[in-house]
Design an enzyme around this catalytic site. Structure first.
Site, PDB file in Angstrom:
ATOM      1  N   SER A 166     -24.584  -8.983  15.738  1.00 22.79           N
ATOM      2  CA  SER A 166     -24.078  -7.392  15.523  1.00 22.79           C
ATOM      3  C   SER A 166     -23.158  -7.648  14.181  1.00 22.79           C
ATOM      4  O   SER A 166     -22.538  -8.515  13.752  1.00 22.79           O
ATOM      5  CB  SER A 166     -23.587  -6.793  16.543  1.00 22.79           C
ATOM      6  OG  SER A 166     -22.353  -7.185  16.831  1.00 22.79           O
ATOM      7  N   LYS A 167     -22.722  -6.514  13.738  1.00 27.78           N
ATOM      8  CA  LYS A 167     -21.688  -6.155  12.544  1.00 27.78           C
ATOM      9  C   LYS A 167     -20.656  -6.889  13.131  1.00 27.78           C
ATOM     10  O   LYS A 167     -19.694  -7.383  12.463  1.00 27.78           O
ATOM     11  CB  LYS A 167     -21.665  -4.734  12.082  1.00 27.78           C
ATOM     12  CG  LYS A 167     -22.719  -4.424  11.052  1.00 27.78           C
ATOM     13  CD  LYS A 167     -22.234  -3.036  10.369  1.00 27.78           C
ATOM     14  CE  LYS A 167     -23.402  -2.508   9.675  1.00 27.78           C
ATOM     15  NZ  LYS A 167     -22.833  -1.301   8.597  1.00 27.78           N
ATOM     16  N   ARG A 168     -20.284  -6.507  14.276  1.00 23.58           N
ATOM     17  CA  ARG A 168     -19.091  -6.786  15.010  1.00 23.58           C
ATOM     18  C   ARG A 168     -18.606  -8.479  15.200  1.00 23.58           C
ATOM     19  O   ARG A 168     -17.657  -8.668  15.247  1.00 23.58           O
ATOM     20  CB  ARG A 168     -18.559  -6.204  16.108  1.00 23.58           C
ATOM     21  CG  ARG A 168     -18.477  -4.586  16.149  1.00 23.58           C
ATOM     22  CD  ARG A 168     -18.182  -3.879  17.364  1.00 23.58           C
ATOM     23  NE  ARG A 168     -19.390  -4.061  18.115  1.00 23.58           N
ATOM     24  CZ  ARG A 168     -20.720  -3.204  18.009  1.00 23.58           C
ATOM     25  NH1 ARG A 168     -20.613  -2.430  17.094  1.00 23.58           N
ATOM     26  NH2 ARG A 168     -21.629  -3.365  18.683  1.00 23.58           N
TER      27      ARG A 168
END
Ligand code: GLU
Length: 510
Positions: A266-268
């Site tokens: 994910s982006k995180r």
């Protein structure tokens, strides 16, 4: 039947930087379009103004440019089907929502957030795990299906806040053939009455997406797996709007997984796992938070694309290195798998190494020169090119050539302690002095002559390689290991090598 012109779109929402999963979606769209002589569109899906992040659109455009994906139609290049930002298409959507109401496929809903909450709470306490506004619950809500017609009209005339929802039919199977997944069938009892048009006068993603794909004559929708659950609703919208014959083919791409296979990348995950998840650097304009990108870390876009192409697709052969043209030529949706693709950072580095090695010293030199300048070092173009040629086998990035080979551009200022401790014996200064004199007597200072001279020296003195080479290397480079000393010495030239040996003999103390 006449073949439909291939037209695909990459349709990101500008809610932040483009994750590499998004770049892969763009790449597959691009490859597919180019393979079939079609068009690649960039459409900005910015109907959700609450999630809009300024700078994100420009980031997306720049990232695609860095990845060398040319856009045929889009806000930055124009085209006949614009505007290409949904916010600028706002007036175009309402008529389709109205059409759906008139034909009985959609309805007005006036429920307040509190009323929606109440309904959810009521359902939850009745044991429904995830309550929805659907064919069952809609009958207890405030909408144009339950309220008398005059009251609906009165509320509309008074501009009362309302949304338009799709009237999901009961117990129907929606079927479509996904290019990657085969036949998909979903029963409408599992679908809710999604909002199509919001109270702020904007369409939701679902309506805008379908209307735009239709108006832009999109032939194939190639997008991430997370949109698969929305596809049945989209199929229904095509039917209800009378656009069955224009329905695009759907292809839902597999997820990109974390290296350990544990969940979606994910982006995180950016930087947290030790590698970038974005193509280029990004600074959040609101929080100032920075995320690193592949470009600034020194990756080649060709290597990045090549790596991304293999995250979900394979050519069916053992060939791994593909230029963009070769990818276009070989790409096919038939060879995109359904299973999630594990991201492999080491493999990404391997791709970069391969692309670096493919280049000649002359090609690498202009990439190294600015890095040298940054640390105040200068050298001739041809010298830099020779250093690059010699050092490229040991590098993953151009910056590694400087890191590993700084001694090519300045004499060592320190000497590797471990090597001195282990290899600089009492007899070493004398051995190195004699070697220096022999090297000094050479007429030609090329790698072969240096190698031959070294060999003769060992034979004559009855010394082993290990008694001479480490001392020679550490004197000239300051290091305990590296590329061939014959090559290094030849590149540095006789005068420089002798000078460095003299300095080392004076400086190195046990
Ligand atoms: N706006 C959606 C996104 O952000 C597009 C999904 C689609 O391609 O339909 O990914």
């Amino acid at each position: 039947m006449e073949q439909r012109r291939v037209r695909v779109r990459f349709a990101p929402s500008p809610t932040g930087p483009l994750h590499m999963g998004g770049v892969r979606t763009a790449l597959y769209n691009y490859l597919f379009a180019k393979k079939h002589g079609g068009d690649f569109l960039l459409r900005i899906e910015d109907t959700d103004r609450s999630r809009y992040v300024s700078g994100a659109e420009q980031y997306i455009v720049d990232a695609l440019a860095w990845c060398q994906m040319g856009i045929d139609e889009g806000a930055s290049v124009g085209g006949e089907n614009g505007p290409y930002r949904q916010s600028e298409r706002k007036p175009m959507y309402k008529q389709y929502a109205d059409q759906l109401i008139e034909s009985g496929y959609a309805y007005y809903a006036f429920d307040t957030p509190e009323e929606l909450n109440e309904m959810r709470e009521r359902m939850k306490s009745a044991g429904v795990a995830s309550p929805q506004y659907n064919a069952v619950t809609r009958s207890g809500m405030k909408n144009s299906l339950t309220l008398p017609a005059e009251e609906v009209q009165k509320r509309l005339n008074a501009n009362e806040k309302h949304v338009i929802r799709i009237k999901m039919p009961r117990n129907e199977d929606v079927k479509f053939e996904d290019v990657i997944r085969g036949w998909v069938s979903v029963n409408t009892n599992n679908l809710d009455d999604k909002v199509l048009f919001k109270s702020d006068g904007m369409p939701t993603y679902h309506l805008a997406n379908v209307v735009d794909d239709y108006l832009m004559n999109i032939s194939h929708v190639i997008r991430g797996e997370e949109w698969l659950p929305s596809a049945p609703l989209h199929v229904l919208l095509y039917q209800y709007l009378g656009w069955d014959t224009h329905m695009p083919k759907f292809a839902h791409l597999p997820l990109i997984l974390r290296p350990d296979g544990n969940g979606k990348l994910s982006k995180r995950d950016g930087d947290r796992l030790g590698f970038p998840v974005f193509p280029t650097n990004w600074t959040n304009p609101e929080t100032g938070e920075k995320s690193s990108g592949y470009r600034e870390r020194g990756y080649y876009p060709e290597a990045f694309n090549n790596m991304l192409a293999f995250l979900g697709w394979n050519p069916g052969t053992t060939k791994e290195l593909f230029t963009m043209d070769e990818l276009i030529e070989s790409f096919s949706l038939d060879r995109v798998g359904r299973a999630g693709a594990k991201f492999d950072f080491d493999k990404t580095n391997w791709f970069n190494q391969q692309y670096l090695r493919k280049q000649s010293g002359e090609e690498l030199a202009p990439q190294l020169k600015p890095l040298l300048a940054e640390v105040g070092l200068v050298a001739d173009d041809s010298y830099v090119a020779n250093v690059c040629e010699l050092m490229k086998e040991r590098a993953t990035f151009v910056k590694d050539i400087l890191k590993e080979g700084r001694y090519f551009f300045e004499a060592p200022t320190s000497y590797d302690e471990k090597t001195i401790k282990k290899k600089w014996k009492e007899s070493t200064p004398e051995i190195i002095t004699e070697l220096r004199d022999l090297l000094g007597s050479l007429n030609s200072f090329d790698p072969e002559s240096i190698g031959a001279c070294f060999k003769i020296f060992l034979e004559e003195k009855g010394l082993g390689f290990g008694a001479v080479m480490p001392g020679f290397r550490v004197s000239v480079t300051g290091l305990g290991a590296g590329a061939s000393m014959n090559e290094i010495a030849a590149l540095l030239g006789k005068d420089e090598v002798l000078k460095r040996i003299n300095i080392a003999l004076k400086t190195i103390k046990k």
